[in-house]
Design a protein around this motif. Structure first.
Motif, PDB file in Angstrom:
ATOM      1  N   GLN A  13      90.581 -50.602 -24.771  1.00 29.50           N
ATOM      2  CA  GLN A  13      89.767 -50.196 -23.855  1.00 29.50           C
ATOM      3  C   GLN A  13      88.701 -49.440 -24.279  1.00 29.50           C
ATOM      4  O   GLN A  13      87.639 -49.224 -23.877  1.00 29.50           O
ATOM      5  N   VAL A  14      89.027 -48.294 -25.138  1.00 25.13           N
ATOM      6  CA  VAL A  14      88.072 -47.571 -25.684  1.00 25.13           C
ATOM      7  C   VAL A  14      87.213 -48.469 -26.705  1.00 25.13           C
ATOM      8  O   VAL A  14      85.710 -47.906 -26.394  1.00 25.13           O
ATOM      9  N   ILE A  15      87.391 -49.275 -27.406  1.00 20.62           N
ATOM     10  CA  ILE A  15      86.577 -49.915 -27.888  1.00 20.62           C
ATOM     11  C   ILE A  15      85.620 -50.817 -26.978  1.00 20.62           C
ATOM     12  O   ILE A  15      84.275 -50.850 -27.290  1.00 20.62           O
ATOM     13  N   MET A  16      85.956 -51.298 -26.052  1.00 23.85           N
ATOM     14  CA  MET A  16      85.439 -52.027 -24.992  1.00 23.85           C
ATOM     15  C   MET A  16      84.277 -51.267 -24.582  1.00 23.85           C
ATOM     16  O   MET A  16      83.023 -51.585 -24.038  1.00 23.85           O
ATOM     17  N   LYS A  17      84.615 -50.041 -24.234  1.00 18.16           N
ATOM     18  CA  LYS A  17      83.835 -49.004 -23.455  1.00 18.16           C
ATOM     19  C   LYS A  17      82.662 -48.502 -24.002  1.00 18.16           C
ATOM     20  O   LYS A  17      81.689 -47.973 -23.763  1.00 18.16           O
ATOM     21  N   LEU A  18      82.505 -48.926 -25.699  1.00 17.04           N
ATOM     22  CA  LEU A  18      81.416 -48.584 -26.477  1.00 17.04           C
ATOM     23  C   LEU A  18      80.078 -49.553 -26.219  1.00 17.04           C
ATOM     24  O   LEU A  18      79.232 -49.276 -26.776  1.00 17.04           O
ATOM     25  N   LYS A  78      81.327 -39.991 -20.277  1.00 14.66           N
ATOM     26  CA  LYS A  78      81.302 -40.504 -21.505  1.00 14.66           C
ATOM     27  C   LYS A  78      80.774 -41.776 -22.008  1.00 14.66           C
ATOM     28  O   LYS A  78      79.844 -41.940 -22.900  1.00 14.66           O
ATOM     29  N   GLN A  79      80.808 -42.962 -21.273  1.00 17.70           N
ATOM     30  CA  GLN A  79      79.974 -43.972 -21.057  1.00 17.70           C
ATOM     31  C   GLN A  79      78.587 -43.725 -20.955  1.00 17.70           C
ATOM     32  O   GLN A  79      77.815 -44.568 -21.572  1.00 17.70           O
ATOM     33  N   MET A  80      78.071 -42.893 -20.109  1.00 16.39           N
ATOM     34  CA  MET A  80      77.129 -42.313 -20.009  1.00 16.39           C
ATOM     35  C   MET A  80      76.219 -42.036 -21.502  1.00 16.39           C
ATOM     36  O   MET A  80      74.942 -42.458 -21.776  1.00 16.39           O
ATOM     37  N   LEU A  81      76.967 -41.046 -21.811  1.00 17.00           N
ATOM     38  CA  LEU A  81      76.560 -40.629 -23.466  1.00 17.00           C
ATOM     39  C   LEU A  81      76.267 -41.769 -24.402  1.00 17.00           C
ATOM     40  O   LEU A  81      75.448 -41.870 -25.074  1.00 17.00           O
ATOM     41  N   VAL A  82      77.370 -42.653 -24.366  1.00 16.65           N
ATOM     42  CA  VAL A  82      77.160 -44.016 -25.392  1.00 16.65           C
ATOM     43  C   VAL A  82      76.236 -44.773 -24.892  1.00 16.65           C
ATOM     44  O   VAL A  82      75.362 -45.149 -25.817  1.00 16.65           O
ATOM     45  N   PHE A  83      75.821 -44.899 -23.753  1.00 17.25           N
ATOM     46  CA  PHE A  83      74.735 -45.778 -23.250  1.00 17.25           C
ATOM     47  C   PHE A  83      73.340 -45.235 -23.820  1.00 17.25           C
ATOM     48  O   PHE A  83      72.720 -46.016 -24.185  1.00 17.25           O
ATOM     49  N   TRP A  84      73.132 -43.742 -23.400  1.00  8.81           N
ATOM     50  CA  TRP A  84      71.884 -43.469 -23.607  1.00  8.81           C
ATOM     51  C   TRP A  84      71.734 -43.355 -25.574  1.00  8.81           C
ATOM     52  O   TRP A  84      70.473 -43.472 -25.887  1.00  8.81           O
ATOM     53  N   VAL A  85      72.879 -43.145 -26.101  1.00  5.62           N
ATOM     54  CA  VAL A  85      72.784 -43.277 -27.511  1.00  5.62           C
ATOM     55  C   VAL A  85      72.280 -44.454 -28.070  1.00  5.62           C
ATOM     56  O   VAL A  85      71.041 -44.714 -28.703  1.00  5.62           O
ATOM     57  N   TRP A  86      72.889 -45.559 -27.589  1.00  2.39           N
ATOM     58  CA  TRP A  86      72.402 -46.843 -27.740  1.00  2.39           C
ATOM     59  C   TRP A  86      71.136 -47.214 -27.286  1.00  2.39           C
ATOM     60  O   TRP A  86      70.164 -47.663 -28.067  1.00  2.39           O
ATOM     61  N   ILE A 106      68.519 -45.016 -26.569  1.00  2.00           N
ATOM     62  CA  ILE A 106      67.520 -44.373 -27.502  1.00  2.00           C
ATOM     63  C   ILE A 106      67.147 -44.558 -29.074  1.00  2.00           C
ATOM     64  O   ILE A 106      66.250 -44.653 -29.514  1.00  2.00           O
ATOM     65  N   GLY A 107      68.682 -45.109 -29.512  1.00  2.00           N
ATOM     66  CA  GLY A 107      68.659 -45.713 -31.038  1.00  2.00           C
ATOM     67  C   GLY A 107      68.018 -46.765 -30.998  1.00  2.00           C
ATOM     68  O   GLY A 107      67.031 -47.030 -32.021  1.00  2.00           O
ATOM     69  N   LEU A 108      68.014 -47.781 -30.011  1.00  2.00           N
ATOM     70  CA  LEU A 108      67.377 -49.079 -30.198  1.00  2.00           C
ATOM     71  C   LEU A 108      66.030 -49.177 -29.927  1.00  2.00           C
ATOM     72  O   LEU A 108      65.215 -49.714 -30.698  1.00  2.00           O
ATOM     73  N   PHE A 109      65.569 -47.975 -28.948  1.00  2.00           N
ATOM     74  CA  PHE A 109      64.042 -48.144 -28.786  1.00  2.00           C
ATOM     75  C   PHE A 109      63.312 -47.348 -30.001  1.00  2.00           C
ATOM     76  O   PHE A 109      62.211 -47.678 -30.272  1.00  2.00           O
ATOM     77  N   TRP A 110      64.083 -46.309 -30.612  1.00  2.00           N
ATOM     78  CA  TRP A 110      63.477 -45.831 -31.933  1.00  2.00           C
ATOM     79  C   TRP A 110      63.385 -46.730 -33.028  1.00  2.00           C
ATOM     80  O   TRP A 110      62.140 -46.840 -33.708  1.00  2.00           O
TER      81      TRP A 110
END
Length: 267
Positions: free
Chosen positions: A206-211, A236-244, A246-250
């Protein structure tokens, strides 16, 4: 490092009307190519949802999940998937598809992923009309919590643009990129808990899927429709989402800026 980001943001902001015009033209062109036109914007999702409901709801007899009837629960996740999926697959081909224009005139290439996403946004809004009607039939009426959909819709737009920005350039560098993405999309839908409940998995899985950033969007839509926990409930999922995102946009901005004058050489 941030020169590419500044370049892409500035080019998109300065060409907002052009993005709208291209998206509108592409949408109308698709309708002209078919006698039934906009009908297919509704028909294709309805047919797919009916198929998944028959297999998972009727054959495997899934009646309810978390107190929500299975058809409504399924629609709550599928409605955002039908937006994200074509944004990713078509966004990957956004630059290559317009190569004839790029090579003949000076053109702001970085706006092309946004045109694809804007076009699909219209189809998404059309599908939302169907979903609202079906939810009302099943007893799920609009409430103040549904305003949260605006936030998740904006999130899905930004994520789609960020990912398409990266993959559209990679597709120019290696044509196999789009084929790889198409193959992964078939798998991604089943790895995202849209058709099944993530609680069926062991905690570690579940933890892996939530990434998966799309998981956050699916949970957000379902929460607005049914559970009403609020945006911060999934922090927690919000933080993961925005890291993804922002990282992809950069990454996408950097490689778009680097290859902006070399697309003709990559043909």
């Amino acid at each position: 490092m941030f020169k590419g980001v500044s370049y892409v943001v500035r080019e998109n902001v300065n060409n907002l009307y052009r993005i709208y015009s291209i998206a509108k033209y592409e949408l109308l062109a698709d309708m002209r190519d078919s006698k039934l036109g906009i009908f297919w914007n509704f028909a294709n999702p309805v047919i797919q949802v009916a198929t998944y409901w028959f297999v998972f709801g009727f054959v495997f007899k899934r009646n309810e999940i978390d107190g929500v009837d299975f058809l409504s629960w399924l629609l709550g996740g599928m409605v955002i998937w039908f937006f994200i999926s074509p944004c990713i697959t078509n966004g990957c081909n956004a630059v290559y598809q317009k190569i004839n224009i790029i090579t003949k005139m000076k053109f702001p290439v970085s706006i092309l992923p946004a045109t694809v996403v804007l076009k699909e946004a219209f189809n998404h809004l059309c599908l939302m009309i169907i979903v609202v009607v079906l939810f009302a039939i099943n007893g799920h009426f609009p409430s103040l919590h549904w305003f949260g959909l605006i936030y998740y819709f904006i999130c899905s737009i930004l994520f789609s643009i960020a990912l398409s920005l990266t993959t559209s350039v990679l597709n120019m560098l290696a044509r196999d990129t789009r084929k790889l993405i198409l193959a992964c999309m078939r798998l991604l839908m089943y790895l995202t808990p849209i058709l099944w409940d993530i609680k069926l998995l062991p905690h570690t899985l579940q933890v892996i899927m939530k990434l998966n950033p799309i998981y956050y969007l699916v949970c957000g839509y379902k929460d607005c429709f049914f559970f009403h926990e609020g945006i911060l409930f999934y922090w927690k999922q919000m933080l993961v989402f925005w890291v993804w995102t922002i990282g992809l946009f950069w990454i996408g901005s950097v490689i778009m800026y680097k290859f902006r004058t070399k697309f003709m050489d990559l043909i």
